[in-house]
Design a protein around this motif. Structure first.
Motif, mmCIF file in Angstrom:
data_model
loop_
_atom_site.group_PDB
_atom_site.id
_atom_site.type_symbol
_atom_site.label_atom_id
_atom_site.label_comp_id
_atom_site.label_asym_id
_atom_site.label_seq_id
_atom_site.Cartn_x
_atom_site.Cartn_y
_atom_site.Cartn_z
ATOM 1 N N PRO A 1 5.233 16.113 -0.758
ATOM 2 C CA PRO A 1 4.674 14.797 -0.448
ATOM 3 C C PRO A 1 5.772 13.817 -0.038
ATOM 4 N N LEU A 2 5.420 12.914 0.824
ATOM 5 C CA LEU A 2 6.387 11.937 1.302
ATOM 6 C C LEU A 2 5.717 10.571 1.234
ATOM 7 N N TYR A 3 5.976 9.876 0.136
ATOM 8 C CA TYR A 3 5.294 8.599 -0.056
ATOM 9 C C TYR A 3 6.016 7.474 0.656
ATOM 10 N N VAL A 4 5.226 6.669 1.325
ATOM 11 C CA VAL A 4 5.791 5.526 2.020
ATOM 12 C C VAL A 4 4.997 4.276 1.646
ATOM 13 N N ALA A 5 5.703 3.180 1.573
ATOM 14 C CA ALA A 5 5.050 1.889 1.406
ATOM 15 C C ALA A 5 4.760 1.386 2.805
ATOM 16 N N GLU B 1 -0.277 13.271 4.558
ATOM 17 C CA GLU B 1 -1.718 13.314 4.846
ATOM 18 C C GLU B 1 -1.992 12.959 6.300
ATOM 19 N N GLU B 2 -1.282 11.945 6.781
ATOM 20 C CA GLU B 2 -1.438 11.536 8.175
ATOM 21 C C GLU B 2 -0.917 12.608 9.124
ATOM 22 N N VAL B 3 0.198 13.209 8.727
ATOM 23 C CA VAL B 3 0.811 14.225 9.576
ATOM 24 C C VAL B 3 -0.132 15.427 9.720
ATOM 25 N N VAL B 4 -0.708 15.868 8.585
ATOM 26 C CA VAL B 4 -1.631 17.003 8.625
ATOM 27 C C VAL B 4 -2.874 16.649 9.435
ATOM 28 N N GLU B 5 -3.387 15.470 9.215
ATOM 29 C CA GLU B 5 -4.555 14.986 9.950
ATOM 30 C C GLU B 5 -4.291 14.976 11.469
ATOM 31 N N PHE B 6 -3.081 14.595 11.818
ATOM 32 C CA PHE B 6 -2.687 14.466 13.216
ATOM 33 C C PHE B 6 -2.463 15.835 13.874
ATOM 34 N N LEU B 7 -1.863 16.756 13.135
ATOM 35 C CA LEU B 7 -1.495 18.048 13.732
ATOM 36 C C LEU B 7 -2.593 19.103 13.639
ATOM 37 N N LEU B 8 -3.469 18.971 12.644
ATOM 38 C CA LEU B 8 -4.482 20.004 12.412
ATOM 39 C C LEU B 8 -5.345 20.352 13.632
ATOM 40 N N PRO B 9 -5.868 19.363 14.364
ATOM 41 C CA PRO B 9 -6.705 19.707 15.523
ATOM 42 C C PRO B 9 -5.970 20.587 16.542
ATOM 43 N N THR B 10 -4.704 20.300 16.764
ATOM 44 C CA THR B 10 -3.895 21.084 17.707
ATOM 45 C C THR B 10 -3.771 22.524 17.233
ATOM 46 N N ASN C 1 0.145 0.907 10.555
ATOM 47 C CA ASN C 1 1.304 1.312 11.338
ATOM 48 C C ASN C 1 1.847 2.704 11.014
ATOM 49 N N ILE C 2 1.264 3.362 10.017
ATOM 50 C CA ILE C 2 1.744 4.709 9.671
ATOM 51 C C ILE C 2 1.432 5.706 10.788
ATOM 52 N N MET D 1 0.843 -1.189 0.000
ATOM 53 C CA MET D 1 0.000 0.000 0.000
ATOM 54 C C MET D 1 0.882 1.243 0.000
ATOM 55 N N LEU D 2 0.580 2.154 -0.906
ATOM 56 C CA LEU D 2 1.369 3.374 -1.013
ATOM 57 C C LEU D 2 0.570 4.536 -0.445
ATOM 58 N N LYS D 3 1.211 5.312 0.400
ATOM 59 C CA LYS D 3 0.460 6.361 1.077
ATOM 60 C C LYS D 3 1.310 7.609 1.241
ATOM 61 N N ASN D 4 0.663 8.769 1.080
ATOM 62 C CA ASN D 4 1.367 10.024 1.357
ATOM 63 C C ASN D 4 1.369 10.254 2.872
#
Ligand SMILES: [Zn+2]
Length: 87
Positions: free
Chosen positions: A44-48, A7-16, A53-54, A1-4
């Protein structure tokens, strides 16, 4: 699975970051615009990855990376709030 990863980082930090703003619109449309604009301004920072676990990695962000990302999110918030596209 390839993921940016960003996206997770923004999702995680945005509420704060949003917590610091009392007088802005936090409707679904504005939040989506803030996320999109932030991601367009971040490299963008793509990770497999295996599913799941991301998110654990996001919590281990180094301080400088976190600060830089928060700065981009803050700029996005200010741009979106100046000319909200909701309604
Ligand atoms: Zn709105």
């Amino acid at each position: 699975m390839l993921k940016n990863y960003m996206e997770e980082v923004v999702e995680f930090l945005l509420p704060t970051v949003l917590d610091k703003y009392d007088n802005i619109c936090k409707c679904e449309r504005c939040i989506r615009d803030i996320k999109a604009l932030s991601l367009n301004n971040l490299k963008p920072l793509y990770v497999a990855t295996e599913k799941g676990n991301i998110y654990a990695k996001v919590k281990e962000l180094n301080t400088q990376f976190r600060a830089d990302t928060i700065k981009v999110i803050t700029e996005a918030i200010e741009i979106v709030c100046k000319s909200p596209r909701h309604i």
